[in-house]
Write an enzyme that holds these catalytic residues in place. Structure first.
Site, PDB file in Angstrom:
ATOM      1  N   ARG A 170       0.816  -1.218   0.000  1.00  0.00           N
ATOM      2  CA  ARG A 170       0.000   0.000   0.000  1.00  0.00           C
ATOM      3  C   ARG A 170       0.846   1.262   0.000  1.00  0.00           C
ATOM      4  O   ARG A 170       0.320   2.374  -0.099  1.00  0.00           O
ATOM      5  CB  ARG A 170      -0.915   0.014   1.223  1.00  0.00           C
ATOM      6  CG  ARG A 170      -1.846  -1.160   1.307  1.00  0.00           C
ATOM      7  CD  ARG A 170      -2.704  -1.057   2.529  1.00  0.00           C
ATOM      8  NE  ARG A 170      -3.607   0.064   2.457  1.00  0.00           N
ATOM      9  CZ  ARG A 170      -4.801   0.031   1.891  1.00  0.00           C
ATOM     10  NH1 ARG A 170      -5.235  -1.084   1.372  1.00  0.00           N
ATOM     11  NH2 ARG A 170      -5.552   1.092   1.860  1.00  0.00           N
ATOM     12  N   ASN A 174      -4.379   7.233   7.080  1.00  0.00           N
ATOM     13  CA  ASN A 174      -4.376   6.898   5.657  1.00  0.00           C
ATOM     14  C   ASN A 174      -5.490   7.716   5.012  1.00  0.00           C
ATOM     15  O   ASN A 174      -6.620   7.692   5.487  1.00  0.00           O
ATOM     16  CB  ASN A 174      -4.649   5.392   5.507  1.00  0.00           C
ATOM     17  CG  ASN A 174      -4.999   4.989   4.095  1.00  0.00           C
ATOM     18  OD1 ASN A 174      -4.561   5.637   3.142  1.00  0.00           O
ATOM     19  ND2 ASN A 174      -5.781   3.946   3.951  1.00  0.00           N
ATOM     20  N   LYS A 215       0.590  -3.795 -17.798  1.00  0.00           N
ATOM     21  CA  LYS A 215       1.441  -4.712 -17.013  1.00  0.00           C
ATOM     22  C   LYS A 215       2.904  -4.416 -17.316  1.00  0.00           C
ATOM     23  O   LYS A 215       3.733  -4.368 -16.431  1.00  0.00           O
ATOM     24  CB  LYS A 215       1.154  -6.188 -17.347  1.00  0.00           C
ATOM     25  CG  LYS A 215      -0.132  -6.759 -16.832  1.00  0.00           C
ATOM     26  CD  LYS A 215      -0.150  -7.044 -15.347  1.00  0.00           C
ATOM     27  CE  LYS A 215      -0.643  -5.884 -14.543  1.00  0.00           C
ATOM     28  NZ  LYS A 215      -2.069  -5.745 -14.344  1.00  0.00           N
ATOM     29  N   GLU A 267       4.001  -0.721 -15.935  1.00  0.00           N
ATOM     30  CA  GLU A 267       3.951  -0.443 -14.498  1.00  0.00           C
ATOM     31  C   GLU A 267       5.027  -1.174 -13.711  1.00  0.00           C
ATOM     32  O   GLU A 267       5.514  -0.666 -12.711  1.00  0.00           O
ATOM     33  CB  GLU A 267       2.565  -0.707 -13.910  1.00  0.00           C
ATOM     34  CG  GLU A 267       2.165  -2.147 -13.830  1.00  0.00           C
ATOM     35  CD  GLU A 267       0.789  -2.340 -13.194  1.00  0.00           C
ATOM     36  OE1 GLU A 267       0.442  -1.612 -12.264  1.00  0.00           O
ATOM     37  OE2 GLU A 267       0.071  -3.246 -13.634  1.00  0.00           O
TER      38      GLU A 267
HETATM   39  C1  F6R Z   1      -2.736  -2.437 -12.340  1.00  0.00           C
HETATM   40  C2  F6R Z   1      -3.609  -2.274 -11.198  1.00  0.00           C
HETATM   41  C3  F6R Z   1      -4.423  -1.051 -11.116  1.00  0.00           C
HETATM   42  C4  F6R Z   1      -5.807  -1.353 -10.516  1.00  0.00           C
HETATM   43  C5  F6R Z   1      -6.569  -0.044 -10.287  1.00  0.00           C
HETATM   44  C6  F6R Z   1      -7.950  -0.290  -9.748  1.00  0.00           C
HETATM   45  O1  F6R Z   1      -2.037  -3.637 -12.297  1.00  0.00           O
HETATM   46  O2  F6R Z   1      -3.651  -3.101 -10.314  1.00  0.00           O
HETATM   47  O3  F6R Z   1      -4.541  -0.425 -12.351  1.00  0.00           O
HETATM   48  O4  F6R Z   1      -6.501  -2.196 -11.387  1.00  0.00           O
HETATM   49  O5  F6R Z   1      -5.846   0.763  -9.398  1.00  0.00           O
HETATM   50  O6  F6R Z   1      -7.887  -0.901  -8.498  1.00  0.00           O
HETATM   51  P1  F6R Z   1      -9.153  -1.623  -7.886  1.00  0.00           P
HETATM   52  O7  F6R Z   1      -9.463  -2.787  -8.745  1.00  0.00           O
HETATM   53  O8  F6R Z   1      -8.730  -2.021  -6.499  1.00  0.00           O
HETATM   54  O9  F6R Z   1     -10.260  -0.617  -7.891  1.00  0.00           O
END
Ligand code: F6R
Length: 612
Positions: free
Chosen positions: A27, A102, A489, A492
């Site tokens: 995180r 947070n 992918k 990033e």
């Molecule tokens: C890329 C990735 C991000 C998430 C995006 C949405 O590998 O993981 O692009 O897909 O931040 O996150 P969620 O699905 O948690 O809303």
């Protein structure tokens, strides 16, 4: 973004806090810190810049810090650069209030000015220091105790927060509050826990409480009480977490990402098994009635990042199979463009974490217009899951690597199931076709498994292109959706610039970037578009591109056109994304590995984006 933990009980707090933080490092990992109290003595605060390992070394794994009550934080910087000084916990100058946070306090500047006028000094650039000192201010001004001080602060600030604070006068107790940032509270055997996410406490307890928006709680050893903004006690139900504790560990793999890539057959299978009963799709657990499905005029899919890419694939699949109009949109755009929605529209939000700030805001926008909402979410009890009218849970289990893989795959298959069921209810497929589609879906888990056998060739190929400057991904239809995900992918986690293009669009500008040796990864799983794709591939090849072709078994003539080929098993072409994405995930992973990067924790990123 940012992980917070807390513990109060009978054991030494610091090692438990550090262990919890190690599960939350995905995180944020700019800096980390803990504050631990030994009885009524002032808290000991230890902070370090950089990875959690620095804090671990500084405290001898927590062993050198005494005390049974404490809070901890791993940071993804928003206000103020990553530094030891800006790291949490923050505290009032007399150590009266100490806390971790947070989220983002949007009104921090005006509060800071007010507090400065009242004699407060500030030593960091963070909004959190402002929040903590504001709580201290109300605590001292009204002298009505922690809950009152926190409530007064909550009604006066703007922004999002999950905050955990300790007060000098209340040893052994931690007070928490939340608005739009995730937090769960765990309890077991006379001990209480706080965490931003389940994996941090899974080792210690499965019994958790979800604290609601604008609520507070007081934790002491084994006791948790909840309060509303008026300071009145509220009752909460204890929930048992079903996730397997092993699922949040690396289990022999070098990285979480590769472990999660290999967990995809199970994630997809579990998700399928939750809705296909006796050969038929049953959405009872989702709560989508046939009546509602019949009435839908248009579907709006709203999400961010990879979840948005799932939406792009789902748009093709739902429109084609169920013949319902679909619009897919980025949540960060949807929420601010005053979307025009009709009363019979369905808004589907997709989110692994269920906490993404923009997606949550998009959901609220739809709800404010009285539009029916369906959330596709992986984390049980997350904000999006709690606020949507219906929830389709993907059963991917805990996803730790920042780059999503198994949650993406579980979301994809959930969208297929929705599409098929909608088609059935609306009479767009007959029984025979319905059975065929379900049978294709049921094959996907082992087909993904088979696709994963191809790892060595992809590893070799990724290493060969490890120094690439630019990579292009092209495809048409569903293959365009896969290209978007493959490109994300790649960039990033390997930091190689890449772009995904609808293959037919390339020549409207981007083709000028193709040079001798530029790697172009072409996805072609759709037979109707196959020849068109080959034409586009030849166009880039004649301009010097090095071509990789990703197609399904049988299309062996592609070898005449491309330099390197990867084949995936054949499936109903609507569902090809589930197979073709696997080699692209592996490409990103092995490219990152070949470049010596931290695969699970790419720079500047964090999982669960709780700021907009
Ligand atoms: C890329 C990735 C991000 C998430 C995006 C949405 O590998 O993981 O692009 O897909 O931040 O996150 P969620 O699905 O948690 O809303």
């Amino acid at each position: 973004m940012c992980g917070i933990v807390g513990f109060t009980g009978k054991r030494k707090a610091a090692p438990i806090l550090l262990d919890g933080l190690s599960k939350l490092e995905y995180r944020g990992y700019d800096s980390a810190g803990i504050a631990v109290r030994d009885g009524s003595a002032d808290a000991e605060v230890i902070k370090t810049k950089g990875r959690l390992s620095n804090l671990y070394n500084k405290t001898n794994g927590g062993e050198s810090v005494n005390g049974f009550c404490g809070v901890g934080h791993t940071r993804w910087a928003t206000h103020g650069e990553p530094s030891e000084n800006n790291a949490h916990p923050h505290y009032s100058d007399d150590m009266n209030v100490i806390g971790v946070h947070n989220g983002i306090i949007e009104s921090y500047q005006e509060i800071k000015d007010k507090l400065i006028r009242r004699g407060y000094l500030f030593h960091t650039q963070t909004d959190t220091e402002v929040l903590i000192k504001y709580i201290d201010y109300y605590y001292k001004k009204y002298k009505m105790g922690p809950i009152d001080a926190i409530a007064k602060t909550m009604v006066r600030i703007r922004g999002s927060y999950a905050v955990a604070v300790m007060f000098k006068d209340y040893p052994g107790e931690i007070y928490v509050a939340r608005k739009d940032s995730p937090m769960i509270l765990g309890i077991k055997d006379g001990e209480s826990y706080i965490a931003s996410d389940v994996p941090a406490i899974l080792k210690y307890t499965r019994n958790v409480y979800y604290i609601g928006n604008m609520e507070m709680a007081r934790l002491s050893g084994g006791e948790i009480s909840f309060f509303n903004l008026d300071g009145e006690k509220i009752e909460k139900e204890l929930t048992e977490i079903k996730w397997d504790a092993e699922a949040a560990e690396k289990g022999g793999y070098e990285h979480f990402m590769i472990k999660e890539i290999h967990e995809q057959p199970k994630a997809v299978k579990d998700t399928i098994n939750s809705t296909i009963i006796d050969g038929k799709i049953d959405l009872t657990s989702v709560g989508l009635t046939e009546e509602l499905i019949q009435s839908i005029d248009m579907i709006h899919i709203v999400a961010c990042g990879s979840a948005y890419h799932v939406g792009v694939a789902a748009q093709y699949v739902i429109e084609d199979i169920a013949r319902i109009r679909v619009r897919v949109e980025l949540a960060s755009e949807f929420r601010y463009r005053r979307p025009l929605l009709n009363k019979n529209d369905l808004v589907v939000v997709i989110s692994q974490s269920g906490e993404t700030a923009d997606t949550l805001a998009a959901l609220r926008e739809a709800k404010s217009q009285n539009i029916h909402t369906l959330a596709m979410v992986n984390v049980v009890g997350s904000s999006i899951a709690r606020e949507a009218d219906n929830v389709f849970y993907t059963l991917a289990g805990p996803e730790i690597a920042v780059a999503t893989t198994k949650a993406y795959s579980a979301q994809l298959v959930s969208c297929y199931l929705l599409a098929i069921q909608m088609a059935k209810v609306r009479g767009k497929v007959d029984d025979k076709k319905y059975k065929q589609l379900i049978s294709s879906i049921e094959q996907l888990p082992w087909q993904i498994e088979k696709t994963l056998d191809n790892t060595e060739r992809i590893q070799w190929f990724a290493a060969k292109f490890a120094n690439a400057k630019d990579i292009f991904f092209i495809g048409r239809g569903v293959d365009y959706a896969i290209s978007l995900e493959g490109s994300l992918k790649m960039k990033e986690i390997s930091y190689v610039h890449s772009e995904a293009y609808a293959a037919g669009e390339l020549k409207h500008g981007t083709i000028s970037l193709i040079e001798e040796g530029t790697l172009v990864i072409s996805v072609l799983t759709q037979s109707e578009l196959y020849e068109k794709m080959v034409s586009n591939m030849v166009e880039v090849k004649s301009r010097g591109a090095y071509l990789m072709g990703l197609t399904s078994f049988g299309h062996y003539d592609i070898e005449d056109t491309v330099d390197f080929t990867v084949y995936v098993p054949n499936t109903d072409e609507h569902f090809a994304a589930s197979l073709a994405v696997i080699p692209l995930q592996l490409m990103g992973y092995y490219m990152s590995l070949a470049r010596g990067l931290d695969v699970d924790k790419p720079r500047n990123l964090a999982k669960s984006v709780t700021v907009e």
